[in-house]
Scaffold this motif. Sequence first.
Motif, PDB file in Angstrom:
ATOM      1  N   THR A 155       1.716 -10.538  -5.895  1.00 61.36           N
ATOM      2  CA  THR A 155       2.255 -10.407  -7.219  1.00 61.36           C
ATOM      3  C   THR A 155       1.444 -10.022  -8.229  1.00 61.36           C
ATOM      4  OG1 THR A 155       3.340 -12.656  -6.763  1.00 61.36           O
ATOM      5  CG2 THR A 155       3.393 -11.801  -8.937  1.00 61.36           C
ATOM      6  N   ALA A 156       0.204 -10.138  -8.273  1.00 63.91           N
ATOM      7  CA  ALA A 156      -0.791  -9.581  -9.260  1.00 63.91           C
ATOM      8  C   ALA A 156      -0.966  -8.010  -8.901  1.00 63.91           C
ATOM      9  CB  ALA A 156      -2.162 -10.043  -8.997  1.00 63.91           C
ATOM     10  N   ALA A 157      -0.989  -7.617  -7.736  1.00 71.43           N
ATOM     11  CA  ALA A 157      -1.006  -6.110  -7.360  1.00 71.43           C
ATOM     12  C   ALA A 157       0.281  -5.498  -7.591  1.00 71.43           C
ATOM     13  CB  ALA A 157      -1.518  -5.851  -5.845  1.00 71.43           C
ATOM     14  N   LEU A 158       1.435  -6.196  -7.372  1.00 70.13           N
ATOM     15  CA  LEU A 158       2.551  -5.469  -7.889  1.00 70.13           C
ATOM     16  C   LEU A 158       2.723  -5.253  -9.120  1.00 70.13           C
ATOM     17  CD1 LEU A 158       5.444  -4.561  -7.213  1.00 70.13           C
ATOM     18  CD2 LEU A 158       6.356  -6.963  -7.140  1.00 70.13           C
ATOM     19  N   HIS A 159       2.302  -6.187 -10.022  1.00 70.41           N
ATOM     20  CA  HIS A 159       2.412  -5.861 -11.530  1.00 70.41           C
ATOM     21  C   HIS A 159       1.642  -4.933 -12.030  1.00 70.41           C
ATOM     22  CE1 HIS A 159       4.528 -10.330 -12.320  1.00 70.41           C
ATOM     23  NE2 HIS A 159       5.204  -9.520 -11.412  1.00 70.41           N
ATOM     24  N   GLN A 160       0.329  -5.101 -11.178  1.00 72.67           N
ATOM     25  CA  GLN A 160      -0.776  -3.900 -11.735  1.00 72.67           C
ATOM     26  C   GLN A 160      -0.120  -2.379 -11.396  1.00 72.67           C
ATOM     27  OE1 GLN A 160      -4.539  -4.414  -9.655  1.00 72.67           O
ATOM     28  NE2 GLN A 160      -5.333  -2.724 -11.035  1.00 72.67           N
ATOM     29  N   TRP A 161       0.563  -2.316 -10.451  1.00 72.45           N
ATOM     30  CA  TRP A 161       1.002  -0.978  -9.847  1.00 72.45           C
ATOM     31  C   TRP A 161       2.212  -0.641 -11.088  1.00 72.45           C
ATOM     32  CZ3 TRP A 161       5.966   1.350  -8.790  1.00 72.45           C
ATOM     33  CH2 TRP A 161       5.675   2.309  -8.166  1.00 72.45           C
ATOM     34  N   ILE A 162       3.028  -1.673 -11.462  1.00 73.94           N
ATOM     35  CA  ILE A 162       4.343  -1.318 -12.096  1.00 73.94           C
ATOM     36  C   ILE A 162       3.546  -0.738 -13.522  1.00 73.94           C
ATOM     37  CG2 ILE A 162       5.980  -2.353 -13.669  1.00 73.94           C
ATOM     38  CD1 ILE A 162       6.668  -3.975 -11.131  1.00 73.94           C
ATOM     39  N   ALA A 163       2.335  -1.593 -14.027  1.00 71.21           N
ATOM     40  CA  ALA A 163       1.783  -1.157 -15.217  1.00 71.21           C
ATOM     41  C   ALA A 163       1.118   0.208 -15.337  1.00 71.21           C
ATOM     42  CB  ALA A 163       0.817  -2.184 -15.779  1.00 71.21           C
ATOM     43  N   ALA A 221       0.891  -1.386   0.004  1.00 66.97           N
ATOM     44  CA  ALA A 221       0.140   0.124  -0.099  1.00 66.97           C
ATOM     45  C   ALA A 221       0.723   1.256   0.082  1.00 66.97           C
ATOM     46  CB  ALA A 221      -0.908   0.050   1.176  1.00 66.97           C
ATOM     47  N   ASP A 222       2.236   1.075   0.370  1.00 67.47           N
ATOM     48  CA  ASP A 222       2.960   2.263   0.525  1.00 67.47           C
ATOM     49  C   ASP A 222       3.734   2.511  -1.012  1.00 67.47           C
ATOM     50  OD1 ASP A 222       2.241   2.311   2.992  1.00 67.47           O
ATOM     51  OD2 ASP A 222       4.079   2.596   3.784  1.00 67.47           O
ATOM     52  N   LEU A 223       3.437   1.979  -2.064  1.00 69.95           N
ATOM     53  CA  LEU A 223       4.282   1.931  -3.122  1.00 69.95           C
ATOM     54  C   LEU A 223       4.234   3.213  -3.831  1.00 69.95           C
ATOM     55  CD1 LEU A 223       4.065  -1.472  -5.042  1.00 69.95           C
ATOM     56  CD2 LEU A 223       5.960  -0.582  -3.654  1.00 69.95           C
ATOM     57  N   ASP A 224       3.251   3.719  -3.606  1.00 78.15           N
ATOM     58  CA  ASP A 224       3.025   5.140  -4.392  1.00 78.15           C
ATOM     59  C   ASP A 224       3.907   6.021  -3.379  1.00 78.15           C
ATOM     60  OD1 ASP A 224       1.209   4.797  -6.403  1.00 78.15           O
ATOM     61  OD2 ASP A 224      -0.443   5.088  -5.023  1.00 78.15           O
ATOM     62  N   ARG A 225       3.917   5.957  -2.245  1.00 76.37           N
ATOM     63  CA  ARG A 225       4.734   7.046  -1.335  1.00 76.37           C
ATOM     64  C   ARG A 225       6.232   6.625  -1.358  1.00 76.37           C
ATOM     65  NH1 ARG A 225       1.787   7.093   4.100  1.00 76.37           N
ATOM     66  NH2 ARG A 225       1.585   4.819   3.511  1.00 76.37           N
ATOM     67  N   VAL A 226       6.385   5.585  -1.630  1.00 77.09           N
ATOM     68  CA  VAL A 226       7.928   5.301  -1.933  1.00 77.09           C
ATOM     69  C   VAL A 226       8.381   5.730  -3.198  1.00 77.09           C
ATOM     70  CG1 VAL A 226       9.510   3.102  -2.335  1.00 77.09           C
ATOM     71  CG2 VAL A 226       7.864   3.045  -0.468  1.00 77.09           C
ATOM     72  N   ALA A 227       7.852   5.554  -4.150  1.00 73.64           N
ATOM     73  CA  ALA A 227       7.946   6.173  -5.552  1.00 73.64           C
ATOM     74  C   ALA A 227       7.879   7.750  -5.244  1.00 73.64           C
ATOM     75  CB  ALA A 227       6.835   5.815  -6.595  1.00 73.64           C
ATOM     76  N   ASP A 228       7.106   8.461  -4.665  1.00 66.36           N
ATOM     77  CA  ASP A 228       7.243   9.927  -4.426  1.00 66.36           C
ATOM     78  C   ASP A 228       8.499  10.237  -3.740  1.00 66.36           C
ATOM     79  OD1 ASP A 228       4.765  10.128  -5.616  1.00 66.36           O
ATOM     80  OD2 ASP A 228       3.739  10.175  -3.855  1.00 66.36           O
ATOM     81  N   LEU A 229       9.051   9.392  -2.580  1.00 67.59           N
ATOM     82  CA  LEU A 229      10.050   9.509  -1.988  1.00 67.59           C
ATOM     83  C   LEU A 229      11.212   9.484  -2.635  1.00 67.59           C
ATOM     84  CD1 LEU A 229      11.683   9.868   0.754  1.00 67.59           C
ATOM     85  CD2 LEU A 229      11.711   7.557   0.819  1.00 67.59           C
ATOM     86  N   ALA A 230      11.375   8.439  -3.607  1.00 66.00           N
ATOM     87  CA  ALA A 230      12.374   8.475  -4.553  1.00 66.00           C
ATOM     88  C   ALA A 230      12.639   9.528  -5.541  1.00 66.00           C
ATOM     89  CB  ALA A 230      12.361   6.989  -5.528  1.00 66.00           C
ATOM     90  N   ALA A 231      11.294  10.274  -6.004  1.00 64.78           N
ATOM     91  CA  ALA A 231      11.435  11.371  -6.934  1.00 64.78           C
ATOM     92  C   ALA A 231      12.192  12.655  -6.154  1.00 64.78           C
ATOM     93  CB  ALA A 231      10.064  11.436  -7.455  1.00 64.78           C
TER      94      ALA A 231
END
Length: 300
Positions: A220-228, A183-193
Amino acid sequence: MKRRVGPDGMHLFDRRTGLNVLFDEADVPEEQWARAPRQVSIALTNACDLACPFCYAPKTAAVLDAARLCAWIDELDAEGCLGVGFGGGEPTLYRRLPQVCRHVAERTDLAVTMTTHAHRFTPQLIEALAGTVNFVRVSVDGVGTTYEKLRNRSFAVLVQRLAQIGEAFRFGINCVVNDSTLADLDRVADLAASTGAAELLLLAERPGRGHPGSSRPHVTAALHQWIASYHGPVALTIGEGDTGSLLTAQPLPGEMELRAYAHIDAAGTLRRTSYHAAGEPVDDRGIIAALSRLQQKGVA
């Protein structure tokens, strides 16, 4: 630029900028191909001052002798390797870390990368490593309270460390993806940017120490969906074996498996990856001899 030849042609690499140039029209005889893997990760020590619940690293005490390590590094350089990645455990707990990194920088053409939790990256250590480390990978599993629960360290301090690291090194962020961090992937990506990271590496959690890992289909499905659906400015990479049906780049299709990558653990055993149980000890005959024995065993 360092020159490496293999089944895909002539590969030139600049460790200062990370630039790769491939002359794939070059037809190089097999007897001239580089004998070392393109990249080798090395666990300097099993010691770590964190106790992350998903950690797969061995907990037995082990540390590499610096003189042996430098000899292996010299061999890898001579046999066409392009870079070494130091990890652990926590590599900043390795007492000879600055000296070994200086050896690589001054005596070889190898690139040095490092995977760390970053909390020991003091100004003094940064000064000691400046000019000798080409890329730093910082493990950031979730943000805020998610990070603090998993790593038992201050997230605010981590952000300060990222700013300090970014002033001295090119760096990327690694994120283990599981039920806690998804659930934190969006915020991790924002931190990276926001911190100027050059790369965001997503690593599906591997099973270990009673944890099921993220091999469960919904993760796995959610991770791939987020990447896409990702459209952020930071380049995404994903761990080997975690790609599923995702379209990924493979610029060197002739250099797979042990031609591409190998791992040396803190006990001095050469393995296909840090997740593989099978391995060969690196003895006085050196790394290439251990690699040959590993290949003869049919270890993929």
